[in-house]
Design an enzyme around this catalytic site. Structure first.
Site, PDB file in Angstrom:
ATOM      1  N   HIS A 242       0.871  -1.172   0.000  1.00 19.72           N
ATOM      2  CA  HIS A 242       0.000   0.000   0.000  1.00 19.72           C
ATOM      3  C   HIS A 242       0.913   1.228   0.000  1.00 19.72           C
ATOM      4  O   HIS A 242       2.025   1.171   0.524  1.00 19.72           O
ATOM      5  CB  HIS A 242      -0.818  -0.063   1.295  1.00 19.72           C
ATOM      6  CG  HIS A 242      -1.891   0.985   1.441  1.00 19.72           C
ATOM      7  ND1 HIS A 242      -1.614   2.263   1.860  1.00 19.72           N
ATOM      8  CD2 HIS A 242      -3.238   0.924   1.257  1.00 19.72           C
ATOM      9  CE1 HIS A 242      -2.752   2.944   1.929  1.00 19.72           C
ATOM     10  NE2 HIS A 242      -3.748   2.160   1.556  1.00 19.72           N
TER      11      HIS A 242
ATOM     12  N   ASP B 202       3.098  -4.437   8.169  1.00 16.12           N
ATOM     13  CA  ASP B 202       1.878  -3.645   7.982  1.00 16.12           C
ATOM     14  C   ASP B 202       0.696  -4.607   8.055  1.00 16.12           C
ATOM     15  O   ASP B 202       0.385  -5.308   7.093  1.00 16.12           O
ATOM     16  CB  ASP B 202       1.947  -2.939   6.625  1.00 16.12           C
ATOM     17  CG  ASP B 202       0.632  -2.246   6.269  1.00 16.12           C
ATOM     18  OD1 ASP B 202      -0.296  -2.276   7.089  1.00 16.12           O
ATOM     19  OD2 ASP B 202       0.561  -1.691   5.154  1.00 16.12           O
TER      20      ASP B 202
ATOM     21  N   LYS C   5     -10.203  -0.018  10.766  1.00 16.77           N
ATOM     22  CA  LYS C   5     -10.431  -1.169   9.889  1.00 16.77           C
ATOM     23  C   LYS C   5     -10.716  -2.405  10.738  1.00 16.77           C
ATOM     24  O   LYS C   5     -10.846  -3.506  10.218  1.00 16.77           O
ATOM     25  CB  LYS C   5      -9.194  -1.424   9.025  1.00 16.77           C
ATOM     26  CG  LYS C   5      -8.887  -0.300   8.029  1.00 16.77           C
ATOM     27  CD  LYS C   5      -7.728  -0.708   7.146  1.00 16.77           C
ATOM     28  CE  LYS C   5      -7.080   0.438   6.419  1.00 16.77           C
ATOM     29  NZ  LYS C   5      -7.842   0.896   5.258  1.00 16.77           N
TER      30      LYS C   5
ATOM     31  N   CYS D 158      -4.899   2.676  -3.514  1.00 13.20           N
ATOM     32  CA  CYS D 158      -3.637   3.145  -2.929  1.00 13.20           C
ATOM     33  C   CYS D 158      -2.494   2.181  -3.234  1.00 13.20           C
ATOM     34  O   CYS D 158      -1.621   1.953  -2.389  1.00 13.20           O
ATOM     35  CB  CYS D 158      -3.739   3.363  -1.422  1.00 13.20           C
ATOM     36  SG  CYS D 158      -4.931   4.610  -0.986  1.00 13.20           S
TER      37      CYS D 158
ATOM     38  N   GLN E  81      -4.597  -4.889   7.052  1.00 10.20           N
ATOM     39  CA  GLN E  81      -5.677  -5.735   6.531  1.00 10.20           C
ATOM     40  C   GLN E  81      -5.762  -7.081   7.246  1.00 10.20           C
ATOM     41  O   GLN E  81      -6.586  -7.915   6.891  1.00 10.20           O
ATOM     42  CB  GLN E  81      -5.502  -5.965   5.020  1.00 10.20           C
ATOM     43  CG  GLN E  81      -5.650  -4.718   4.179  1.00 10.20           C
ATOM     44  CD  GLN E  81      -7.038  -4.082   4.290  1.00 10.20           C
ATOM     45  OE1 GLN E  81      -8.002  -4.714   4.739  1.00 10.20           O
ATOM     46  NE2 GLN E  81      -7.119  -2.828   3.913  1.00 10.20           N
TER      47      GLN E  81
HETATM   48  C1  LIG Z   1      -2.368  -2.660   3.631  1.00 10.37           C
HETATM   49  C2  LIG Z   1      -2.662  -1.293   4.154  1.00 10.37           C
HETATM   50  N1  LIG Z   1      -1.709  -0.602   4.784  1.00 10.37           N
HETATM   51  C3  LIG Z   1      -1.928   0.617   5.290  1.00 10.37           C
HETATM   52  C4  LIG Z   1      -3.141   1.237   5.166  1.00 10.37           C
HETATM   53  C5  LIG Z   1      -3.314   2.611   5.706  1.00 10.37           C
HETATM   54  O1  LIG Z   1      -4.238   2.657   6.734  1.00 10.37           O
HETATM   55  P1  LIG Z   1      -4.759   4.050   7.283  1.00 10.37           P
HETATM   56  O2  LIG Z   1      -5.303   4.804   6.105  1.00 10.37           O
HETATM   57  O3  LIG Z   1      -5.814   3.673   8.261  1.00 10.37           O
HETATM   58  O4  LIG Z   1      -3.615   4.751   7.911  1.00 10.37           O
HETATM   59  C6  LIG Z   1      -4.164   0.565   4.506  1.00 10.37           C
HETATM   60  C7  LIG Z   1      -5.479   1.217   4.329  1.00 10.37           C
HETATM   61  O5  LIG Z   1      -6.091   1.185   3.283  1.00 10.37           O
HETATM   62  C8  LIG Z   1      -3.919  -0.727   3.996  1.00 10.37           C
HETATM   63  O6  LIG Z   1      -4.879  -1.410   3.342  1.00 10.37           O
END
Ligand SMILES: Cc1ncc(COP(=O)(O)O)c(C=O)c1O
Lengths: 171, 438
Positions: B152, B229, B255, B395, B232
């Site tokens: 992401h 990370d 999430k 993203c 998800q």
């Molecule tokens: C794999 C992954 N990492 C990081 C993020 C970023 O999360 P946040 O926007 O809550 O900071 C997301 C959110 O879409 C994600 O899907």
């Protein structure tokens, strides 16, 4: 199908989407401009050949949804043969329509008038505007004697950047 | 191949039915898969007069919130609202207690080595930025950061910014055409210059669940720091930081059925201690003079300013729900829903699904492309039918370039997703094709 989808996906729109006009690269364009909606991945490459101040040939290569491809196709149809000033004026009119005005009765916008249905889907307005904003930027670049910059609609105010195109200028 | 849903055998393996200490597990009946888990507790998902039912298939963007979380937010603002760690009165003490309770609960939930290893942030993105910026002083030109092709932007752009400032080079573990990390490449990418390996636990586009522990172990052999990370994964699969063996883990509460504006960086306190704080201000200091200041202890030195105390106070209500249902049950439910979605999409024909073909290799989401209808058009038509999906690059622009598509449509699932939601998705795709075929 009933309701707002009918007004968005009119047969004319789908027909332009299936068979987009001007959807081929020009042999030796005088100008090439590109635009994209980065948040959704749509992109358009616009090519033009001029004869004096007249747009002699247009290539509009869109990778995107039905709204952006059909809008680009209608644009190719509308601007070919017109002067640069007329094309800019059309683009400005269309932008105003997408921003809430109604289609001006005195201007013949051809098939483009069916895109008025897009107004009911605010998130799709930038799809419809993408080719036109790319055109405005290309015209501006030509006037300023600079190469067009890749246009990026992210972060632009709804309806695109303010363009200081002098609409009264005619060749 | 994907699982068949409705086959109880595949859903209720004897191992899964066995109850392990502290974890409630249950046999998933076809009725459970049909109805979703605890769906009745999510107000936004309830049909109401004058509002058509919403088939919310965008949980990967943000999950819906159970009534208990909404009540906890309301309770905080109504009865406990005060700033933390500042005033000495009982109201402030109550707010501080709620805030610190969240830290304790998160530490236990992901099996953190210590409660002080939980930094409360605005979300996964700010946690990743905190790590990337915090490590800057430890890295030298020529050092390498290893990421993967399925990151992401949140786990890509902060490292690009760091690389530019420090003259580092970014390397990428490639993906196979099946949408999995190409582990055969790992030995060629890891080396003495590799200082950080940061990777996504579960891809938000491909759905792939990565072999995190294996990659972490390989990185450790080269002395590289490891960051996971888990945005998800949290709330969808059990997470155990110590079992994964990584240095740091990040995720967002929003999430994970919790409130917006809250996330976590979890690591060993001594690992956190080497990071420079990203933000200066109140709360993060020990002693301040005109010219300089010293930092508060870990984790407080990373929490400058007034945090989202209400969100922290409410997040344990989400963790309670997850514990009540059981993370294992949730995982099996989402797997069954994913298998169903994969089967139904394949049966339509003309659909390209990205990521691993089998539901047991992926989290609860499916990104796909239709041969005829562009994702934006599909999303507009689905929305008219009450189905929320996400259209675009999610993203992950470089990943979409790698996949050779500018945009995909993504349906993502949560514990509350039911088979009606999948039916509505499939019916909506059929409807969209009708629009485009006439
Ligand atoms: C794999 C992954 N990492 C990081 C993020 C970023 O999360 P946040 O926007 O809550 O900071 C997301 C959110 O879409 C994600 O899907």
């Amino acid at each position: 199908m009933t309701g707002p989808l009918d007004t968005l996906y009119r047969e004319v729109v789908l027909e332009h989407h299936r068979h987009p006009r001007g959807n081929r690269p020009l042999a030796d364009p005088h100008i090439e401009a590109s635009g994209q909606n980065p948040s959704c991945g749509d992109d358009v490459v616009l090519q033009m050949r001029f004869e004096g101040d007249r747009i002699a040939a247009v290539g509009v290569l869109t990778h995107g949804c039905a709204i952006s491809t059909s809008s680009g196709s209608m644009m190719a149809e509308l601007i070919e043969g017109r002067t640069v000033g007329e094309a800019a004026a059309l683009a400005e009119r269309f932008r105003e329509v997408m921003q809430g005005k109604t289609f001006p009765a005195e201007v013949d916008l051809g098939d483009l008038s069916v895109l008025e249905g897009v107004k009911q889907f605010p998130v799709r307005i930038k799809c419809a505007l993408l080719p036109w904003l790319t055109l405005l930027d290309a015209i501006l670049a030509r006037r300023q004697g600079r190469p067009p910059q890749p246009l990026d609609t992210e972060g632009l105010p709804a309806g695109g950047p303010p363009m200081q195109v002098d609409l009264k200028e005619r060749s | 191949m994907s699982h068949r849903v409705g086959n109880e055998q595949s859903l209720a393996s004897p191992a899964a039915a066995a109850t392990s200490a502290g974890v409630r597990t249950a046999v998933l009946s076809p009725a459970t898969v049909r109805d979703g888990l605890a769906r009745e507790r999510f107000p936004l998902l309830q049909p109401a007069a004058g509002r058509p039912p919403r088939h919310y298939l965008d949980t990967a963007a943000t999950s819906q919130k159970p009534a208990s979380v909404l009540a906890a937010l309301d309770d905080f603002y109504r009865y406990r609202n005060a700033n933390v760690h500042r005033s000495l009165d009982s109201l402030a003490a109550s707010a501080t207690a709620a805030y610190e309770e969240c830290r304790r609960r998160v530490a236990a939930w992901v099996n953190a080595p210590a409660v002080a290893g939980v930094v409360i942030t605005r979300g996964a993105t700010s946690a990743l930025n905190l790590v990337a910026r915090g490590l800057e002083h430890l890295l030298a030109p020529g050092d390498e950061i290893l990421l993967t092709e399925m990151e992401h932007h949140a786990n890509l752009v902060p490292w690009q910014m760091l690389a530019r400032r420090r003259g580092l080079s970014l390397r990428f573990l490639t993906i196979t055409d099946a949408g999995e990390l190409d582990l055969a490449q790992l030995p060629h990418l890891l080396g003495a210059r590799t200082r950080v390996v940061s990777l996504v636990h579960t891809s938000n586009v491909l759905g792939t669940i990565n072999p995190v522990a294996e990659i972490v172990a390989a990185a450790r052999r080269f002395g590289a720091m490891t960051v996971i990370d888990a945005a998800q994964a949290a709330g969808h699969q059990a997470l155990d930081l110590q079992a994964l063996g990584a240095d740091a883990l990040v995720f967002s509460a929003h999430k994970t059925y919790g409130p917006l504006g809250l996330g976590f960086l979890v690591a060993r306190p001594d690992w956190l201690a080497q990071l420079e704080p990203l933000e200066g201000g109140g709360e993060m200091i020990a002693w301040v003079d005109w010219q300089q200041a010293t930092w508060a202890e870990v984790p407080h030195r990373f929490e400058a300013g007034t945090p989202n105390i209400a969100a922290a106070a409410a997040f344990p209500a989400a963790l309670d729900l997850l514990a009540e249902i059981g993370q294992d049950t949730i995982r099996r439910h989402e797997q069954a829903i994913t298998a169903l979605a994969l089967d139904r999409l394949q049966a339509l024909g003309g659909i390209t699904v990205y990521g691993p073909p089998a539901a047991d290799r992926r989290g609860g989401l499916v990104a796909f492309a239709d041969a005829v209808v562009h994702p934006h058009d599909l999303s507009t038509i689905l929305d008219q039918a009450g189905v929320s999906v996400r259209a675009g690059h999610h993203c992950a622009q470089p990943l979409h370039r790698r996949l050779g598509v500018p945009a995909t449509t993504r349906a993502s699932f949560g514990l509350y997703t039911n088979t009606d939601d999948i039916d509505a998705l499939i019916a909506g795709i059929r409807e969209a094709r009708k629009v485009f075929d006439r």
